[in-house]
Scaffold this active site. Structure first.
Site, PDB file in Angstrom:
ATOM      1  N   GLU A  50       0.553   5.617   3.447  1.00  0.00           N
ATOM      2  CA  GLU A  50       0.251   4.572   3.372  1.00  0.00           C
ATOM      3  C   GLU A  50      -0.523   2.979   4.544  1.00  0.00           C
ATOM      4  OE1 GLU A  50       2.252   2.803  -0.086  1.00  0.00           O
ATOM      5  OE2 GLU A  50       0.490   3.673  -1.122  1.00  0.00           O
TER       6      GLU A  50
ATOM      7  N   HIS B  20     -25.126   1.744 -13.817  1.00  0.00           N
ATOM      8  CA  HIS B  20     -26.090   1.669 -12.407  1.00  0.00           C
ATOM      9  C   HIS B  20     -26.303   0.717 -11.636  1.00  0.00           C
ATOM     10  CE1 HIS B  20     -28.494   4.569  -9.771  1.00  0.00           C
ATOM     11  NE2 HIS B  20     -29.692   3.731  -9.898  1.00  0.00           N
TER      12      HIS B  20
ATOM     13  N   ASP C 155      14.211   3.783 -10.220  1.00  0.00           N
ATOM     14  CA  ASP C 155      14.341   4.387  -9.461  1.00  0.00           C
ATOM     15  C   ASP C 155      16.036   4.912  -9.089  1.00  0.00           C
ATOM     16  OD1 ASP C 155      12.191   3.845  -8.668  1.00  0.00           O
ATOM     17  OD2 ASP C 155      12.187   3.280  -6.795  1.00  0.00           O
TER      18      ASP C 155
ATOM     19  N   TYR D   3       3.674   9.122  -0.055  1.00  0.00           N
ATOM     20  CA  TYR D   3       3.246   7.779  -0.216  1.00  0.00           C
ATOM     21  C   TYR D   3       3.433   6.921   0.916  1.00  0.00           C
ATOM     22  CZ  TYR D   3       2.654   7.764  -5.470  1.00  0.00           C
ATOM     23  OH  TYR D   3       2.353   8.135  -7.133  1.00  0.00           O
TER      24      TYR D   3
ATOM     25  N   GLY E 270      13.208  -2.977 -13.494  1.00  0.00           N
ATOM     26  CA  GLY E 270      13.589  -2.311 -14.673  1.00  0.00           C
ATOM     27  C   GLY E 270      14.313  -3.350 -14.898  1.00  0.00           C
TER      28      GLY E 270
ATOM     29  N   GLU F 279     -20.505   6.126 -11.344  1.00  0.00           N
ATOM     30  CA  GLU F 279     -21.013   6.624 -12.297  1.00  0.00           C
ATOM     31  C   GLU F 279     -21.371   7.566 -12.331  1.00  0.00           C
ATOM     32  OE1 GLU F 279     -25.797   6.189 -11.991  1.00  0.00           O
ATOM     33  OE2 GLU F 279     -24.479   5.130  -9.831  1.00  0.00           O
TER      34      GLU F 279
ATOM     35  N   CYS G 102       5.601  -2.483  -2.654  1.00  0.00           N
ATOM     36  CA  CYS G 102       4.326  -2.522  -3.738  1.00  0.00           C
ATOM     37  C   CYS G 102       3.963  -4.228  -2.972  1.00  0.00           C
ATOM     38  CB  CYS G 102       4.772  -2.685  -5.161  1.00  0.00           C
ATOM     39  SG  CYS G 102       6.267  -1.062  -6.030  1.00  0.00           S
TER      40      CYS G 102
ATOM     41  N   THR H  43      12.996  -3.698  -5.718  1.00  0.00           N
ATOM     42  CA  THR H  43      12.114  -3.253  -3.817  1.00  0.00           C
ATOM     43  C   THR H  43      10.620  -3.759  -4.140  1.00  0.00           C
ATOM     44  OG1 THR H  43      13.638  -0.861  -3.804  1.00  0.00           O
ATOM     45  CG2 THR H  43      11.404  -0.865  -3.340  1.00  0.00           C
ATOM     46  N   CYS H  44      10.539  -3.955  -5.246  1.00  0.00           N
ATOM     47  CA  CYS H  44       8.476  -4.128  -5.590  1.00  0.00           C
ATOM     48  C   CYS H  44       8.349  -5.503  -5.078  1.00  0.00           C
ATOM     49  CB  CYS H  44       8.103  -3.602  -7.251  1.00  0.00           C
ATOM     50  SG  CYS H  44       6.254  -4.470  -7.592  1.00  0.00           S
TER      51      CYS H  44
ATOM     52  N   ALA I 232      28.094  -5.833  -7.874  1.00  0.00           N
ATOM     53  CA  ALA I 232      28.564  -5.042  -9.260  1.00  0.00           C
ATOM     54  C   ALA I 232      29.284  -4.034  -9.367  1.00  0.00           C
ATOM     55  CB  ALA I 232      27.997  -5.170 -10.303  1.00  0.00           C
TER      56      ALA I 232
ATOM     57  N   LYS J  93       3.279  -4.665   1.027  1.00  0.00           N
ATOM     58  CA  LYS J  93       2.454  -3.533   0.769  1.00  0.00           C
ATOM     59  C   LYS J  93       1.099  -3.925   0.827  1.00  0.00           C
ATOM     60  CE  LYS J  93       1.126  -0.977  -1.619  1.00  0.00           C
ATOM     61  NZ  LYS J  93       2.384   0.559  -2.446  1.00  0.00           N
TER      62      LYS J  93
HETATM   63  P1  NDP Z   1       7.842  10.900  -0.975  1.00  0.00           P
HETATM   64  O1  NDP Z   1       9.039  11.718  -1.368  1.00  0.00           O
HETATM   65  O2  NDP Z   1       6.342  10.053  -1.262  1.00  0.00           O
HETATM   66  O3  NDP Z   1       7.667  11.279   0.388  1.00  0.00           O
HETATM   67  C1  NDP Z   1       8.306  11.090   1.457  1.00  0.00           C
HETATM   68  C2  NDP Z   1       8.823  11.959   2.861  1.00  0.00           C
HETATM   69  O4  NDP Z   1       8.969  12.482   4.045  1.00  0.00           O
HETATM   70  C3  NDP Z   1       7.691  13.474   2.501  1.00  0.00           C
HETATM   71  O5  NDP Z   1       6.618  13.826   3.155  1.00  0.00           O
HETATM   72  C4  NDP Z   1       8.911  14.290   2.936  1.00  0.00           C
HETATM   73  O6  NDP Z   1       8.637  15.809   3.344  1.00  0.00           O
HETATM   74  C5  NDP Z   1       9.413  13.833   4.015  1.00  0.00           C
HETATM   75  N1  NDP Z   1      10.270  14.016   4.468  1.00  0.00           N
HETATM   76  C6  NDP Z   1      11.674  13.645   3.057  1.00  0.00           C
HETATM   77  N2  NDP Z   1      12.650  14.196   4.184  1.00  0.00           N
HETATM   78  C7  NDP Z   1      12.563  14.169   5.457  1.00  0.00           C
HETATM   79  C8  NDP Z   1      13.385  14.895   6.270  1.00  0.00           C
HETATM   80  N3  NDP Z   1      14.528  15.312   6.436  1.00  0.00           N
HETATM   81  N4  NDP Z   1      13.280  15.112   7.965  1.00  0.00           N
HETATM   82  C9  NDP Z   1      11.403  14.664   7.462  1.00  0.00           C
HETATM   83  N5  NDP Z   1      10.910  14.073   7.024  1.00  0.00           N
HETATM   84  C10 NDP Z   1      11.199  14.395   5.185  1.00  0.00           C
HETATM   85  O7  NDP Z   1       8.814   9.334  -0.619  1.00  0.00           O
HETATM   86  P2  NDP Z   1       7.689   7.942  -0.181  1.00  0.00           P
HETATM   87  O8  NDP Z   1       9.237   7.416   0.869  1.00  0.00           O
HETATM   88  O9  NDP Z   1       6.758   7.922   0.488  1.00  0.00           O
HETATM   89  O10 NDP Z   1       8.028   7.124  -1.464  1.00  0.00           O
HETATM   90  C11 NDP Z   1       9.311   7.478  -2.655  1.00  0.00           C
HETATM   91  C12 NDP Z   1       8.416   6.530  -3.698  1.00  0.00           C
HETATM   92  O11 NDP Z   1       7.850   5.946  -4.281  1.00  0.00           O
HETATM   93  C13 NDP Z   1       7.607   7.634  -4.113  1.00  0.00           C
HETATM   94  O12 NDP Z   1       7.453   8.900  -4.610  1.00  0.00           O
HETATM   95  C14 NDP Z   1       6.378   7.500  -5.589  1.00  0.00           C
HETATM   96  O13 NDP Z   1       7.292   7.522  -6.349  1.00  0.00           O
HETATM   97  C15 NDP Z   1       7.247   5.703  -5.047  1.00  0.00           C
HETATM   98  N6  NDP Z   1       5.626   4.637  -4.310  1.00  0.00           N
HETATM   99  C16 NDP Z   1       4.443   4.235  -4.370  1.00  0.00           C
HETATM  100  C17 NDP Z   1       3.938   3.793  -4.347  1.00  0.00           C
HETATM  101  C18 NDP Z   1       2.450   3.604  -5.154  1.00  0.00           C
HETATM  102  O14 NDP Z   1       2.497   3.999  -6.274  1.00  0.00           O
HETATM  103  N7  NDP Z   1       1.931   2.891  -4.501  1.00  0.00           N
HETATM  104  C19 NDP Z   1       3.741   3.245  -2.688  1.00  0.00           C
HETATM  105  C20 NDP Z   1       5.165   3.469  -2.397  1.00  0.00           C
HETATM  106  C21 NDP Z   1       5.882   4.265  -2.934  1.00  0.00           C
HETATM  107  P3  NDP Z   1       8.175  16.747   2.039  1.00  0.00           P
HETATM  108  O15 NDP Z   1       6.651  16.587   1.594  1.00  0.00           O
HETATM  109  O16 NDP Z   1       7.981  18.232   3.022  1.00  0.00           O
HETATM  110  O17 NDP Z   1       9.409  17.164   1.312  1.00  0.00           O
END
Ligand code: NDP
Length: 458
Positions: free
Chosen positions: A188, A441, A309, A184, A20, A446, A52, A46-47, A120, A55
């Site tokens: 992944e 096809h 973010d 995510y 961004g 499809e 991304c 980060t990306c 900064a 990864k």
């Molecule tokens: P997410 O929000 O997707 O997942 C966080 C996970 O951590 C959830 O399963 C959550 O559980 C768990 N969690 C949170 N707090 C705790 C805790 N105290 N103890 C145990 N488990 C916990 O975050 P990510 O870090 O995986 O990814 C961040 C963001 O980055 C994503 O939301 C996405 O927008 C982006 N991203 C996108 C990708 C893509 O486009 N392919 C790839 C990677 C990241 P619960 O569900 O119970 O809250």
């Protein structure tokens, strides 16, 4: 430093050199604004540096092992994948990240922006102080500082656990890895390390991984991920962990004890606003420290904006870029533009991959009456060799308007496919538009134009 026409050192001071920040800085500078950008770590954010891009390269690497096994079943001899060589792959990975970082740096520099490799901090509505000791004034300040991994206070987690920040820098390849979380990143990386040949366990505290996504897809993916070899457990958390001679000893909340070489916490991310001076300058922060912004990315202090973010709207790189472009259009081109957060497609690079745009079945049903079309089947490529791998195509359709409200695809190339489906959804395509499109096809996709009868109707 001499001031410009506005009386400030800069028209725009961007904090953060990620997707961004760099986009906003570059486009504003190309348009003639006097721009500075400060980045405390590496250009690209980060990306590019620890998200991304590395990864996705690891996703590619992880496909070759299973692909070599499949090749043997297709009749290829002598193609066993052998063992993944982290020592060969890792330097290549970092060389690529260095190359991309240099491109970011060069493009921004070429636009005429001044780049400061420093941290900064905002000191007032128009002033930024750098860790180098310099202070600058700016007509506008843009906070684009992104987010960072969050680690829970589980005993041992902070000392022994790693996050997605460290995973690309490991000196030795983990033969046994525990991934904590169900979002995510966790899902992944469970698939990546499984494909690379590690023993992978994934522990998630909730009832099903990938909370927030379509329920049917979540179940489908969990089944496939388990079947592919990931030791996936839901309703399980780490109780504590300790360093032992032969690795990290982990005790689960159900009493189990296991040894791992690495324990990766992918337990969410938090906005990077700590110590940034925003609150002191009068900027309102919301839940988890996210910068509160209006539809134009403007904060409660009119001269300070925020994108990406750090605002915790939709935390995806292409969204941050759109927010940055809309910010420049609004502030520097006199054309108030708010970024469009509707029907943003995304892909989860699991094995199999999941691409999605629009609403889940559950969210759509809360809003209106729907028809659900779905087909799960073994595609030609895998059924030929007796593999149990299935793909899933699913459409959520409004009964009232017949518009396609959501598309969900699980299978090889789903990330690529959903990009195109997203165009149709964004254009407001109806089920009849899908139906009158002739199938390509023989393909898997499809099926998306061939589903005639709803599997569920409200
Ligand atoms: P997410 O929000 O997707 O997942 C966080 C996970 O951590 C959830 O399963 C959550 O559980 C768990 N969690 C949170 N707090 C705790 C805790 N105290 N103890 C145990 N488990 C916990 O975050 P990510 O870090 O995986 O990814 C961040 C963001 O980055 C994503 O939301 C996405 O927008 C982006 N991203 C996108 C990708 C893509 O486009 N392919 C790839 C990677 C990241 P619960 O569900 O119970 O809250």
């Amino acid at each position: 430093m001499s001031g410009n026409e506005s009386g400030f050192d800069y028209d725009l001071f961007v904090i953060g050199g990620g997707s961004g920040g760099v986009r906003a800085g570059r486009v504003a500078a190309e348009g003639g604004a006097k721009v500075a950008l400060a980045e405390e770590f590496r250009m690209g954010g980060t990306c590019v540096i620890r998200g991304c891009v590395p990864k996705k390269l690891m996703v590619f690497a992880s496909h070759y092992g299973p692909a070599a096994e499949e090749a043997a079943k297709y009749g290829w001899r002598g193609n066993a994948a052998g063992e993944f060589d982290w020592g060969q792959f890792q330097p290549m990975l970092h060389a690529e990240l260095d190359r991309l970082e240099a491109i970011y740096q060069r493009n921004l520099g070429n636009s005429g922006a001044d780049i400061f490799n420093a941290r900064a901090v905002v000191t007032d509505a128009h002033t930024v102080a750098l860790s180098s000791g310099e202070t600058f004034t700016a007509k506008h300040i843009l906070a684009a500082t992104g987010g960072r991994p969050f680690l829970p206070d589980t005993p041992g987690a902070h000392e022994l656990g790693i996050t997605s920040n460290e995973i690309f820098n490991l000196e030795t390849f983990p033969k046994r890895i525990l991934i904590v979380g169900g979002g995510y990143i966790a899902t992944e990386f469970a698939c990546i390390f499984n494909g690379l040949g590690s023993h992978v366990a994934q522990w998630y505290r909730g009832a099903q991984i990938l909370r927030g996504f379509d329920d049917e897809v979540r179940g489908f993916l969990a089944e496939h991920i388990s079947a592919s070899g990931v030791d996936l457990h839901v309703g399980l958390e780490v109780e504590r962990m300790e360093r032992r001679v032969d690795g990290i000893w982990v005790k689960g909340t159900d009493g189990r004890e296991e040894m791992f070489d690495q324990v990766m916490f992918a337990t969410g991310r938090v906005p990077n606003t700590d110590g940034l001076g925003l609150e002191e300058a009068g900027v309102k922060l919301g839940r988890g420290g996210a910068v509160e912004v209006d539809a134009y990315s403007q904060t409660s202090v009119p001269s300070i904006y925020a994108v990406g973010d750090v605002t915790n709207r939709i935390t995806l790189t292409p969204v941050a870029i759109r927010e940055a472009m809309a910010f420049v259009e609004t502030v520097f081109n006199g054309n108030p533009t708010s970024p469009d957060h509707e029907n943003v497609a995304s892909a989860v690079f699991t094995q199999p991959e999941y691409g999605t745009v629009g609403l889940s079945e559950e969210d759509a049903r809360e809003a209106e009456k729907i028809d659900v079309y779905a087909a799960a089947f073994r595609p030609m490529q895998s059924s030929f060799i007796g593999s149990g791998e299935r793909v899933l195509f699913k459409l959520i359709v409004s009964q009232a308007t017949q518009k396609v409200l959501g598309v969900h695809i699980v299978g090889p190339g789903a990330g690529e496919m959903i990009q195109l489906a997203a165009v149709a959804v964004k254009m407001g395509a109806t089920k009849a538009d899908f139906d009158r499109t002739v199938a390509v096809h023989p393909t898997m996709s499809e099926e998306i134009v061939l589903m005639k009868t709803p599997v569920r109707k409200d």
